[in-house]
Design an enzyme around this catalytic site. Structure first.
Site, PDB file in Angstrom:
ATOM      1  N   LYS A  76      41.351  42.330  31.651  1.00  0.00           N
ATOM      2  CA  LYS A  76      40.632  42.155  32.917  1.00  0.00           C
ATOM      3  C   LYS A  76      39.951  43.456  33.341  1.00  0.00           C
ATOM      4  CE  LYS A  76      41.893  40.487  37.587  1.00  0.00           C
ATOM      5  NZ  LYS A  76      43.095  40.037  38.364  1.00  0.00           N
ATOM      6  N   SER A 151      42.329  35.873  40.524  1.00  0.00           N
ATOM      7  CA  SER A 151      41.237  36.732  40.094  1.00  0.00           C
ATOM      8  C   SER A 151      41.198  36.955  38.592  1.00  0.00           C
ATOM      9  CB  SER A 151      41.324  38.082  40.806  1.00  0.00           C
ATOM     10  OG  SER A 151      42.529  38.740  40.513  1.00  0.00           O
ATOM     11  N   SER A 175      47.116  35.735  41.233  1.00  0.00           N
ATOM     12  CA  SER A 175      45.937  35.950  40.399  1.00  0.00           C
ATOM     13  C   SER A 175      46.144  35.679  38.913  1.00  0.00           C
ATOM     14  CB  SER A 175      45.409  37.377  40.577  1.00  0.00           C
ATOM     15  OG  SER A 175      44.856  37.531  41.855  1.00  0.00           O
TER      16      SER A 175
END
Length: 454
Positions: A76, A151, A175
């Site tokens: 990420k 996220s 997330s």
């Protein structure tokens, strides 16, 4: 024989160790899969092809035999990889090149894993749909009209579609678990103190306390494999060197349903409960102590301790128009959901933690929803009226973050073309119990990924 990109991390590493396939073949197969499907999904934002192929050559030439040797993974964009930008999904940070790996990325590399790409996320990780002005929107491979979650949405999509067998994200308010629910993959949110955070720059207290790094995979056994090789200390004062496995505990599970759970999620919970019963667990309905207040204290800590500077840059000067619209709609909802201000939020947190400890001494595992409704349609999170019940729908998620507990998201079913998932919550540092129970659910629910974009 299935294609290489269909296979999980453990299977690929085993085949590379025996010489049945080369690491170069594995990386190449996943690069080809990325080329085939990523243009339609926008999950991987920066393909690290040259570096990954070079790392694969080293594995093959030196006949490395690490537990993750040659296994591709995505990372990420808010996690450091040496030589790559840690953008946080923000245009102004597109040149923020990291000088060294985050501690757990270094641990995974030492075990043989190969970073293959960076993955998309919303700006600052502060929206539940993956979109930003820097990279654009990521699409859900099950339905382009629905969110992939956030996220860690880019990693969930990359794993769900076979672009990689492992994704590395993080979880401060669901997330990892929320995109796992939206994309039909498994995810592990570890305990507070398990995985060392870098702490190279000032980290707000809220994120030190509430956020952790963790893996996404298509199978629970590969969550376990990755987890065993990302638990180094870094420079994290919260880090605790606790063994990965603990003593046996009663196979008792508290099933949390609640009054406002959408029908597809309720069906997934009962299906998971039936799977656990079949596997020899005793499952009974129960209500967690102080769940609503836990959500309020979580929000108060985030609101009061979520930044390191007294002043704050105006959001409209650095974020996309959609993020500005989202935050304008959500901030009043968020503040209202904080409830009555605690005189000392950490003291109340300790009270809630003790109540959960006593409760979990009787039922060590908790089976609960992630979000109490399925993936929403793209754009719905920009509607103030629609957002009003979001904090309530995520209470079982943020309580886990507040209390520093481990949880595993595991897919259960698909309804109307969308995947569903549940979470198994355990006592602190008992990821092993969560993974065991999630594996029992998975064994009876079956596996539905990797999938082609629809």
């Amino acid at each position: 024989m299935s294609q290489l990109w269909h296979q999980g991390a453990g299977e690929l590493a085993g085949r590379i160790r025996t010489g049945e396939v080369s690491a170069h073949e594995v990386v190449t197969a996943h690069l080809e899969r990325i080329e085939a499907v990523n243009p339609r999904l926008n999950a991987i934002t920066d393909v690290l092809a040259e570096q990954a192929l070079e790392a694969a050559k080293v594995v093959d030439r030196e006949r490395k035999t690490g537990p993750l040797c040659g296994v591709p993974m995505t990372v990420k964009e808010n996690i450091d990889i040496a030589g790559s930008a840690t953008t946080h999904g923000v245009v102004a940070m597109r040149e923020a090149i990291a000088r060294e790996d985050a501690p757990h990325i270094g641990e995974l590399r030492a075990a043989g894993a190969i970073p293959l790409g960076r993955t998309n996320m919303p700006e600052f990780g502060m929206r539940w749909h993956t979109d930003n002005a820097l990279r654009g929107a990521t699409r859900n491979p099950w339905s382009a009209g629905h969110t992939p979650g956030a996220s860690s949405g880019g990693d969930a999509v990359a794993v769900a579609t076979g672009m990689v067998p492992l994704g590395m994200g993080n979880d401060g308010a669901g997330s990892l678990r929320w995109p796992a629910q939206c994309c039909g993959v498994a995810a592990l949110k570890p305990s507070l103190g398990r995985v060392g955070m870098a702490m190279r720059a000032p980290v707000p207290f809220a994120f030190q306390l509430l956020a952790v790094h963790g893996p996404i995979a298509r199978e629970v056994r590969n969550l376990r494999l990755a987890f065993a090789h990302l638990c180094g200390p870094g420079a994290d004062p919260w880090y605790a060197p606790v063994p990965l496995d603990g003593p046996p505990l009663p196979k008792h599970v508290a099933l949390v349903t609640g009054d406002n759970v959408a029908a597809p999620i309720a069906e997934a919970l009962w299906a998971a409960a039936a799977a656990l019963t079949d596997a020899g667990y005793a499952v009974e309905e129960a209500e967690p102590p102080h769940l609503a207040r836990a959500s309020e204290i979580f929000i108060q800590i985030m609101l009061n301790h979520g930044r390191v500077h007294e002043g704050q840059t105006p959001v409209e000067s650095i974020a996309s128009a959609d993020f500005v619209r989202f935050w304008a709609a959500f901030e009043p909802v968020w503040r209202h959901a904080a409830g009555t201000a605690a005189a000392d939020p950490m003291a109340e947190r300790a009270t809630i933690a003790r109540a959960w400890h006593d409760w979990m001494c009787r039922t060590p595992l908790v089976l609960a929803p992630i979000r109490t409704a399925p993936a929403f349609r793209v754009g719905e999170d920009l509607d103030p009226a629609w957002l009003a019940d979001w904090p309530e729908s995520m209470r079982a998620v943020v309580a886990v973050n507040l209390l520093g507990l481990p949880a595993v998201a595991v897919p259960v079913d698909a309804t109307d073309g969308l995947p569903q998932a549940v979470q198994v919550i355990g006592p602190r540092f008992r990821e092993d119990l969560c993974l065991d129970a999630a594996a029992a659910i998975e064994a009876r629910a079956g596996r539905r990924t990797p999938i082609d974009p629809r």
